[in-house]
Design an enzyme around this catalytic site. Structure first.
Site, PDB file in Angstrom:
ATOM      1  N   ASP A  19       2.426  -6.660   7.190  1.00  0.00           N
ATOM      2  CA  ASP A  19       2.657  -6.614   8.643  1.00  0.00           C
ATOM      3  C   ASP A  19       1.445  -6.146   9.424  1.00  0.00           C
ATOM      4  O   ASP A  19       1.440  -6.227  10.659  1.00  0.00           O
ATOM      5  CB  ASP A  19       3.844  -5.686   8.938  1.00  0.00           C
ATOM      6  CG  ASP A  19       5.142  -6.260   8.392  1.00  0.00           C
ATOM      7  OD1 ASP A  19       5.864  -5.547   7.689  1.00  0.00           O
ATOM      8  OD2 ASP A  19       5.394  -7.449   8.644  1.00  0.00           O
ATOM      9  N   HIS A  27       3.849   1.011   1.424  1.00  0.00           N
ATOM     10  CA  HIS A  27       4.807   0.043   0.875  1.00  0.00           C
ATOM     11  C   HIS A  27       5.556   0.700  -0.277  1.00  0.00           C
ATOM     12  O   HIS A  27       4.996   1.495  -1.020  1.00  0.00           O
ATOM     13  CB  HIS A  27       4.059  -1.205   0.353  1.00  0.00           C
ATOM     14  CG  HIS A  27       4.934  -2.392   0.176  1.00  0.00           C
ATOM     15  ND1 HIS A  27       5.687  -2.587  -0.946  1.00  0.00           N
ATOM     16  CD2 HIS A  27       5.204  -3.425   1.008  1.00  0.00           C
ATOM     17  CE1 HIS A  27       6.370  -3.711  -0.826  1.00  0.00           C
ATOM     18  NE2 HIS A  27       6.094  -4.245   0.355  1.00  0.00           N
TER      19      HIS A  27
END
Ligand code: SDX
Length: 429
Positions: free
Chosen positions: A364, A307
């Site tokens: 996700d 991320h």
């Protein structure tokens, strides 16, 4: 603490005021740097660049903290309805009972969409990716409401557009799903709550009663909340960028949908499922998959990992992982993909490559497994991300507009050809 930063170039000092956020974010304002010094800053991907101040969402990537308007994502995900969180994001405060009832009732009056939306959907092949259809029908919304085209209309007009968007997004998303399987749409049932109505329009049938499993409804509510906003991510920044040109809110949201579609952003939830299926088909060898993920030449990434901001666990991933176990147990689903995902996580958390790069599961990584258990096809996963992210996009657009921010127009460093003499066609080699 210093109140300004000083850059010294060729013995000349250039001062920039320091900005300190309410949670300790620090930055310096370079707004006058080019006028004062002739220099611009250069930061491909904006890894160290802030585009705005915002009161909507606070992230601490090192600590794995996520809050909306000061409330922790853990509290919101466990104690609120998605509509409550959408109200908080858009209006800045949790609604009291009267406000929530009015908000809910107003939204329920706008759930229908113009019948011509079917013309656009029917122009698409049924197998076309649902995100392409969503972009199109969202952009089409502005043509039904010409009064929404000027974003500087009255606050009441803006609020009506926001209500229409919140009300019609579930209808559009369910129509897209029905179109993809060749089934007739199921019209909204405004006697149901927001999430139940969406599930009925999606999984219900025009001829049969629909019983919504409370486990599925609770999981869907939680997933929508966990996707609701995430400060200046790629798609939210796109919505603010497009809105800064005074484009209408429907067009700005359609642009956000386009940005979210990318596999490095919202499209990752679909890629995670496809990756897990690929590993399963290859015998479930997670060690081999991890080696591929670390090999730059393999073209394989561990989707759902890493991320830009979180250098610790994405708090949303933690909540979704627990929900995954609960939902699959309650539904009696035993999905080997969940076991593969857990194995990958376990290996990665002990692997130097991932530890050094601070790569952890993001929102996700587990969401697709729940979506699959709830009955959604893989291609619909990013549409579900968009359904959850809508209030966040709206809140970001509204904040940009309320702050009267200027049109976003970055500078560049030109590295192309210097001035050249023109060559006539006949003289070109
Ligand atoms: C979302 O911004 C947000 O808030 C987004 C989001 C939201 O709610 O809006 O949180 C939603 O988009 C989550 C992210 C979903 N995307 C993925 O899961 C795709 C896989 N992840 C990556 O592609 C990547 O981690 C990004 C895109 C998420 C972040 O990319 P960065 O910050 O540009 O980092 P990078 O690509 O420069 O990676 C740094 C290093 C590199 O290695 P080195 O060049 O330093 O040797 O880490 C490696 C990368 O190769 N790396 C990975 C990896 N992610 C990064 N290696 C293997 N597998 C991965 N998943």
């Amino acid at each position: 603490m210093a109140d300004k930063a000083i850059i010294t170039i060729d013995d000349k000092n250039f001062e920039m005021p320091i900005i300190k956020g309410s949670e300790g974010d620090l930055g310096f304002n370079i707004g006058k740097l080019r006028d004062d010094s002739g220099y611009i800053t250069y930061d491909v991907g904006y890894k160290s660049t802030g585009s705005c101040t915002s009161k909507i969402t606070f992230l601490d990537g090192e600590e794995g903290i996520l809050r909306h308007r000061g409330y922790s994502i853990e509290d919101l995900a466990s104690k609120c309805s998605f509509l409550e969180v959408s109200y908080l994001l858009i209006h800045g405060e949790l609604p009291n009972k009267e406000q929530l009832d009015n908000y809910t009732k107003t939204i329920s009056k706008h759930t229908l969409v113009h019948e011509d939306v079917k013309l656009v959907l029917n122009a698409y092949p049924t197998g076309a990716h649902p995100m392409g259809k969503l972009m199109a029908v969202m952009s089409m919304m502005s043509s039904f409401y010409p009064d929404s085209l000027n974003p500087h209309r009255s606050e009441g007009d803006i609020q009506l557009t926001i209500t229409r968007l919140m009300a019609k997004m579930p209808t559009l998303c369910s129509m897209i799903y029905k179109h993809s399987i060749g089934h007739p749409m199921v019209y909204p049932d405004n006697s149901l709550n927001y999430v139940e109505n969406y599930l009925k329009m999606t999984f219900g049938h025009v001829t049969e009663p629909f019983d919504c499993d409370p486990v599925i409804m609770d999981a869907m509510n939680k997933l929508l909340i966990l996707h609701a906003d995430h400060e200046q991510n790629c798609s939210a920044s796109t919505v603010r960028m497009v809105g800064s040109s005074h484009a209408n809110l429907y067009a700005s949201i359609s642009a956000g949908i386009a940005a979210l579609w990318g596999p490095l952003h919202g499209g990752a939830n679909q890629m995670v499922l496809e990756m897990l299926e690929e590993i399963k088909a290859d015998g479930g060898d997670c060690v081999k998959a991890m080696e591929r993920a670390k090999d730059k030449n393999s073209g394989f990434r561990l989707m759902g990992f890493g991320h830009r901001v979180y250098k610790n666990f994405d708090p949303r991933a933690k909540i979704i992982k627990v929900a995954c176990d609960n939902v699959l147990n309650k539904l009696g689903v035993n999905d080997p993909l969940l076991d593969i995902a857990k194995q990958l996580e376990e290996i990665a958390l002990k692997d130097d490559y991932f530890i050094e790069r601070k790569l952890y599961p993001n929102v996700d990584f587990y969401s697709g497994i729940i979506y699959k258990a709830l009955g959604f096809p893989t291609q619909m996963f990013t549409v579900l991300f968009a359904l959850g992210r809508l209030p966040g996009w709206i809140a970001q657009w509204k904040e940009m507009r309320d702050n009267n921010e200027p049109i976003s127009r970055p500078r560049q460093i030109y590295v192309g050809e210097p001035l050249r003499s023109f060559i006539n066609l006949s003289d070109r080699k």
